[in-house]
Design a protein around this motif. Structure first.
Motif, PDB file in Angstrom:
ATOM      1  N   VAL A 136     102.217  66.326  14.176  1.00  0.00           N
ATOM      2  CA  VAL A 136     103.192  65.284  13.805  1.00  0.00           C
ATOM      3  C   VAL A 136     102.542  63.913  13.796  1.00  0.00           C
ATOM      4  CG1 VAL A 136     105.344  64.158  14.504  1.00  0.00           C
ATOM      5  CG2 VAL A 136     105.112  66.649  14.692  1.00  0.00           C
ATOM      6  N   ALA A 137     101.655  63.669  14.712  1.00  0.00           N
ATOM      7  CA  ALA A 137     101.006  62.353  14.756  1.00  0.00           C
ATOM      8  C   ALA A 137     100.206  62.097  13.488  1.00  0.00           C
ATOM      9  CB  ALA A 137     100.095  62.287  15.991  1.00  0.00           C
ATOM     10  N   ASP A 138      99.510  63.130  12.993  1.00  0.00           N
ATOM     11  CA  ASP A 138      98.764  62.963  11.744  1.00  0.00           C
ATOM     12  C   ASP A 138      99.715  62.738  10.575  1.00  0.00           C
ATOM     13  OD1 ASP A 138      96.501  63.334  13.216  1.00  0.00           O
ATOM     14  OD2 ASP A 138      96.197  65.439  12.617  1.00  0.00           O
ATOM     15  N   LEU A 139     100.834  63.478  10.569  1.00  0.00           N
ATOM     16  CA  LEU A 139     101.818  63.302   9.492  1.00  0.00           C
ATOM     17  C   LEU A 139     102.371  61.890   9.476  1.00  0.00           C
ATOM     18  CD1 LEU A 139     103.595  64.432   7.228  1.00  0.00           C
ATOM     19  CD2 LEU A 139     105.215  65.190   8.984  1.00  0.00           C
ATOM     20  N   VAL A 140     102.711  61.388  10.668  1.00  0.00           N
ATOM     21  CA  VAL A 140     103.236  60.021  10.751  1.00  0.00           C
ATOM     22  C   VAL A 140     102.185  59.017  10.289  1.00  0.00           C
ATOM     23  CG1 VAL A 140     104.050  58.224  12.340  1.00  0.00           C
ATOM     24  CG2 VAL A 140     104.897  60.578  12.558  1.00  0.00           C
ATOM     25  N   ALA A 141     100.932  59.254  10.696  1.00  0.00           N
ATOM     26  CA  ALA A 141      99.859  58.337  10.296  1.00  0.00           C
ATOM     27  C   ALA A 141      99.676  58.327   8.789  1.00  0.00           C
ATOM     28  CB  ALA A 141      98.566  58.723  11.009  1.00  0.00           C
ATOM     29  N   ASP A 142      99.848  59.478   8.152  1.00  0.00           N
ATOM     30  CA  ASP A 142      99.698  59.542   6.694  1.00  0.00           C
ATOM     31  C   ASP A 142     100.908  58.962   5.970  1.00  0.00           C
ATOM     32  OD1 ASP A 142      97.223  60.667   6.958  1.00  0.00           O
ATOM     33  OD2 ASP A 142      97.915  62.741   6.718  1.00  0.00           O
ATOM     34  N   LEU A 151     106.271  53.571  -7.923  1.00  0.00           N
ATOM     35  CA  LEU A 151     106.673  54.375  -6.785  1.00  0.00           C
ATOM     36  C   LEU A 151     106.222  55.825  -6.909  1.00  0.00           C
ATOM     37  CD1 LEU A 151     110.299  53.042  -6.188  1.00  0.00           C
ATOM     38  CD2 LEU A 151     108.269  52.589  -4.811  1.00  0.00           C
ATOM     39  N   ARG A 152     105.755  56.203  -8.102  1.00  0.00           N
ATOM     40  CA  ARG A 152     105.359  57.605  -8.297  1.00  0.00           C
ATOM     41  C   ARG A 152     104.212  57.997  -7.361  1.00  0.00           C
ATOM     42  NH1 ARG A 152     104.531  57.328 -13.323  1.00  0.00           N
ATOM     43  NH2 ARG A 152     106.590  58.012 -13.979  1.00  0.00           N
ATOM     44  N   SER A 153     103.197  57.138  -7.236  1.00  0.00           N
ATOM     45  CA  SER A 153     102.029  57.486  -6.411  1.00  0.00           C
ATOM     46  C   SER A 153     102.358  57.609  -4.932  1.00  0.00           C
ATOM     47  CB  SER A 153     100.918  56.454  -6.627  1.00  0.00           C
ATOM     48  OG  SER A 153     100.464  56.508  -7.966  1.00  0.00           O
ATOM     49  N   PRO A 154     103.001  56.585  -4.300  1.00  0.00           N
ATOM     50  CA  PRO A 154     103.309  56.758  -2.871  1.00  0.00           C
ATOM     51  C   PRO A 154     104.313  57.872  -2.615  1.00  0.00           C
ATOM     52  CG  PRO A 154     104.264  54.723  -3.716  1.00  0.00           C
ATOM     53  CD  PRO A 154     103.337  55.221  -4.770  1.00  0.00           C
ATOM     54  N   VAL A 155     105.252  58.062  -3.527  1.00  0.00           N
ATOM     55  CA  VAL A 155     106.207  59.152  -3.341  1.00  0.00           C
ATOM     56  C   VAL A 155     105.499  60.497  -3.436  1.00  0.00           C
ATOM     57  CG1 VAL A 155     108.181  60.336  -4.384  1.00  0.00           C
ATOM     58  CG2 VAL A 155     108.238  57.860  -4.075  1.00  0.00           C
ATOM     59  N   ALA A 156     104.566  60.642  -4.396  1.00  0.00           N
ATOM     60  CA  ALA A 156     103.825  61.897  -4.538  1.00  0.00           C
ATOM     61  C   ALA A 156     102.951  62.156  -3.314  1.00  0.00           C
ATOM     62  CB  ALA A 156     102.982  61.852  -5.806  1.00  0.00           C
ATOM     63  N   ALA A 157     102.312  61.092  -2.826  1.00  0.00           N
ATOM     64  CA  ALA A 157     101.461  61.258  -1.649  1.00  0.00           C
ATOM     65  C   ALA A 157     102.282  61.661  -0.426  1.00  0.00           C
ATOM     66  CB  ALA A 157     100.697  59.969  -1.369  1.00  0.00           C
ATOM     67  N   ALA A 158     103.450  60.992  -0.248  1.00  0.00           N
ATOM     68  CA  ALA A 158     104.306  61.333   0.882  1.00  0.00           C
ATOM     69  C   ALA A 158     104.841  62.757   0.754  1.00  0.00           C
ATOM     70  CB  ALA A 158     105.460  60.329   0.970  1.00  0.00           C
ATOM     71  N   ARG A 159     105.217  63.133  -0.454  1.00  0.00           N
ATOM     72  CA  ARG A 159     105.729  64.492  -0.652  1.00  0.00           C
ATOM     73  C   ARG A 159     104.645  65.534  -0.366  1.00  0.00           C
ATOM     74  NH1 ARG A 159     108.614  66.935  -6.131  1.00  0.00           N
ATOM     75  NH2 ARG A 159     108.918  69.052  -5.283  1.00  0.00           N
ATOM     76  N   ALA A 160     103.425  65.262  -0.814  1.00  0.00           N
ATOM     77  CA  ALA A 160     102.323  66.202  -0.570  1.00  0.00           C
ATOM     78  C   ALA A 160     102.073  66.368   0.929  1.00  0.00           C
ATOM     79  CB  ALA A 160     101.055  65.724  -1.267  1.00  0.00           C
ATOM     80  N   ALA A 161     102.117  65.227   1.632  1.00  0.00           N
ATOM     81  CA  ALA A 161     101.903  65.314   3.078  1.00  0.00           C
ATOM     82  C   ALA A 161     102.992  66.123   3.750  1.00  0.00           C
ATOM     83  CB  ALA A 161     101.839  63.901   3.667  1.00  0.00           C
ATOM     84  N   VAL A 162     104.240  65.902   3.334  1.00  0.00           N
ATOM     85  CA  VAL A 162     105.359  66.644   3.917  1.00  0.00           C
ATOM     86  C   VAL A 162     105.240  68.130   3.602  1.00  0.00           C
ATOM     87  CG1 VAL A 162     107.860  66.972   3.828  1.00  0.00           C
ATOM     88  CG2 VAL A 162     106.909  64.665   3.944  1.00  0.00           C
ATOM     89  N   GLU A 163     104.879  68.461   2.359  1.00  0.00           N
ATOM     90  CA  GLU A 163     104.762  69.865   1.987  1.00  0.00           C
ATOM     91  C   GLU A 163     103.639  70.568   2.766  1.00  0.00           C
ATOM     92  OE1 GLU A 163     104.240  69.782  -2.200  1.00  0.00           O
ATOM     93  OE2 GLU A 163     106.399  69.566  -2.642  1.00  0.00           O
ATOM     94  N   VAL A 164     102.506  69.861   2.944  1.00  0.00           N
ATOM     95  CA  VAL A 164     101.407  70.445   3.723  1.00  0.00           C
ATOM     96  C   VAL A 164     101.840  70.651   5.164  1.00  0.00           C
ATOM     97  CG1 VAL A 164      99.094  70.023   4.629  1.00  0.00           C
ATOM     98  CG2 VAL A 164      99.605  69.545   2.225  1.00  0.00           C
ATOM     99  N   ALA A 165     102.534  69.652   5.720  1.00  0.00           N
ATOM    100  CA  ALA A 165     102.991  69.788   7.100  1.00  0.00           C
ATOM    101  C   ALA A 165     103.986  70.922   7.240  1.00  0.00           C
ATOM    102  CB  ALA A 165     103.607  68.473   7.566  1.00  0.00           C
ATOM    103  N   ALA A 166     104.844  71.125   6.230  1.00  0.00           N
ATOM    104  CA  ALA A 166     105.821  72.211   6.290  1.00  0.00           C
ATOM    105  C   ALA A 166     105.141  73.565   6.154  1.00  0.00           C
ATOM    106  CB  ALA A 166     106.867  72.015   5.191  1.00  0.00           C
ATOM    107  N   ALA A 167     104.092  73.643   5.304  1.00  0.00           N
ATOM    108  CA  ALA A 167     103.413  74.932   5.084  1.00  0.00           C
ATOM    109  C   ALA A 167     102.479  75.283   6.230  1.00  0.00           C
ATOM    110  CB  ALA A 167     102.651  74.881   3.764  1.00  0.00           C
TER     111      ALA A 167
END
Length: 466
Positions: A284-290, A261-277
């Motif tokens: 939002v559509a790109d975030l959901v797609a990722d 679970l480390r890899s998908p969790v890290a990828a999801a967290r990175a996407a969320v952090e980029v979207a927040a920054a």
């Protein structure tokens, strides 16, 4: 000892060891039996000796009564037993005739006692015990009303009972000394025997205590004797083995979950952090797609890991399972994926296995899904009995690139992917074959890989026949 502190208010009896309680109970039972036996012996012996004396005085009374009836009373009444006394007494208790063992002036009993005996005797002979004899402390007496020379008289014969009382007294003293010695000896012997008999139990307890303290795997010593304790030790060892297997599954589950679970969790967290920054640069559509594929992957991983963690814990009773129906359900579940890949899946044959429908369905579905994922255009599923009887099998053939012989066992390990990129693109977690094998073995069967005719891979599921 186990070192467990006594519970406050607990009864003292409960605080004793099993060995002590068994010894006390058995010793008490033996003491009761010995005391009851001693009392019964004393009573029986006393009754027998008293009956013998009663026979003597009764027989002597009958003999003398015959002499009185014939008016042949001698000057000295005949007696034969040591201490035996015979007297013919008048109505007032005076001595009319006596044996040489008594005085002519001293009646054997006083007039009042004699009157009471005569009234009780009536027309028969009365045999009584008495301590009112003028010649003995304790005696057995036979009393008979007679008529001598036209006048009422009483014939009294006695024998001393002192010897009987002496024998019974000595017996009581002997038993009073012997019974405690026997009880104490029995208690010592029983304590020793129980100590040896319960030694394996103490060994089991000590070994179990060590396992509990270490918190790790371990086994209990099995006694050499094939008895109840040996069966208990084997059962406890089997329980410890199952607990260790369950603990190992739990540890593996935690390790696998943390790793995968480390890899998908890290990828999801990175996407969320980029979207927040950079919200303006990350719609939002790109975030959901990722996030969608990562979330889907995590869900699949968690589902498969939970299935593996639960293998071996099902309490469902096995029964007959229609493998053709199970395979048909499995084909229906993978039909959308097969259609998307352009793979045709064909089913043939029928057989009945012993197991649970849910577990069999999961195994067959995993095998068919794995075949669809690797097939080029066709998957054949065949259900049939194994020649020789007793087993049935499901054979799944695909026309893919196949698995090298050296990898056919390795692919059953968790998270093993022979083609990492292709597996991830196909949505595989690397747990499908691992789940299939473990669940098949839980059903009493197995899964293996072989080379399919022509090319590709053949997966074979064997189960006990229903």
């Amino acid at each position: 000892m186990s070192g467990v502190a006594p519970v406050p208010g607990r009864r003292p009896w409960r605080r004793l060891s099993l060995r002590a309680r068994l010894t006390l109970v058995a010793t008490l039972a033996v003491a009761v039996v010995l005391v009851a036996g001693a009392l019964a012996l004393t009573a029986t012996l006393g009754t027998a000796r008293t009956a013998a004396l009663d026979d003597v005085v009764r027989e002597r009374s009958a003999t003398l009564a015959a002499l009185v009836a014939d008016d042949r009373v001698p000057d000295a009444l005949p007696v034969s037993q040591p201490g035996e006394v015979a007297q013919l007494l008048d109505r007032d208790g005076g001595v009319l005739a006596t044996s040489t063992t008594a005085s002519r002036t001293l009646p054997v009993v006083d007039a009042a006692t004699l009157a009471g005996w005569r009234e009780r005797a009536a027309d028969d002979v009365l045999v009584v015990g008495t301590d009112a004899s003028a010649y003995d402390e304790v005696a057995r007496a036979a009393v008979r009303a007679v008529t001598w020379r036209g006048l009422p008289a009483t014939l009294v014969t006695t024998v001393p009972a002192t010897d009987v009382e002496g024998v019974l007294g000595a017996l009581r003293v002997a038993l009073l000394l012997v019974v405690p010695v026997l009880v104490a000896g029995f208690a010592v012997v029983l304590w020793t025997v129980l100590g040896r008999a319960l030694a394996p139990v103490e060994h089991l307890r000590a070994a179990a205590d060590r396992v509990a303290l270490t918190g790790g795997p371990g086994s209990l010593p099995v006694p050499a004797a094939d008895d109840e304790l040996g069966a208990l030790a084997r059962t406890l060892n089997a329980m410890l083995d199952r607990l260790e297997v369950a603990a190992a599954r739990q540890r593996t589950f935690v390790a696998d979950a943390a790793h995968e679970l480390r890899s998908p969790v890290a990828a999801a967290r990175a996407a969320v952090e980029v979207a927040a920054a950079h919200p303006e640069a990350y719609p939002v559509a790109d975030l959901v797609a990722d996030l969608a594929p990562q979330v889907a992957r995590m869900q699949t991983l968690v589902d498969d890991l939970l299935v593996l963690a639960r293998v071996g814990s099902s309490g469902a009773a096995p029964g007959p399972v229609d493998l053709a129906a199970v395979a048909d359900d499995a084909l229906a579940s993978v039909a959308p994926d097969a259609a998307a890949r352009g793979v045709r899946v064909l089913l043939s044959g029928a057989a009945t296995a012993a197991g649970t429908p849910e577990a069999a369905r999961r195994v067959v579905r995993n095998l068919v899904a794995n075949a669809v994922r690797h097939a080029v255009g066709r998957v054949d599923v065949r259900v049939e009995p194994v020649p020789g009887g007793g087993r049935v099998r499901v054979v799944v053939d695909d026309d893919g690139h196949g698995v090298a012989p050296e990898d056919r066992e390795r692919v059953f390990a968790r998270f093993v992917r022979l083609d990492e990129a292709r597996e991830r693109d196909a949505g595989g977690t690397g747990l499908g074959l691992a789940i299939a094998r473990e669940m098949a073995r839980e059903l009493g069967g197995d899964v293996r890989l072989e080379e399919a005719p022509g090319r590709g891979t053949r997966a074979v599921l064997e189960l006990p026949a229903g």
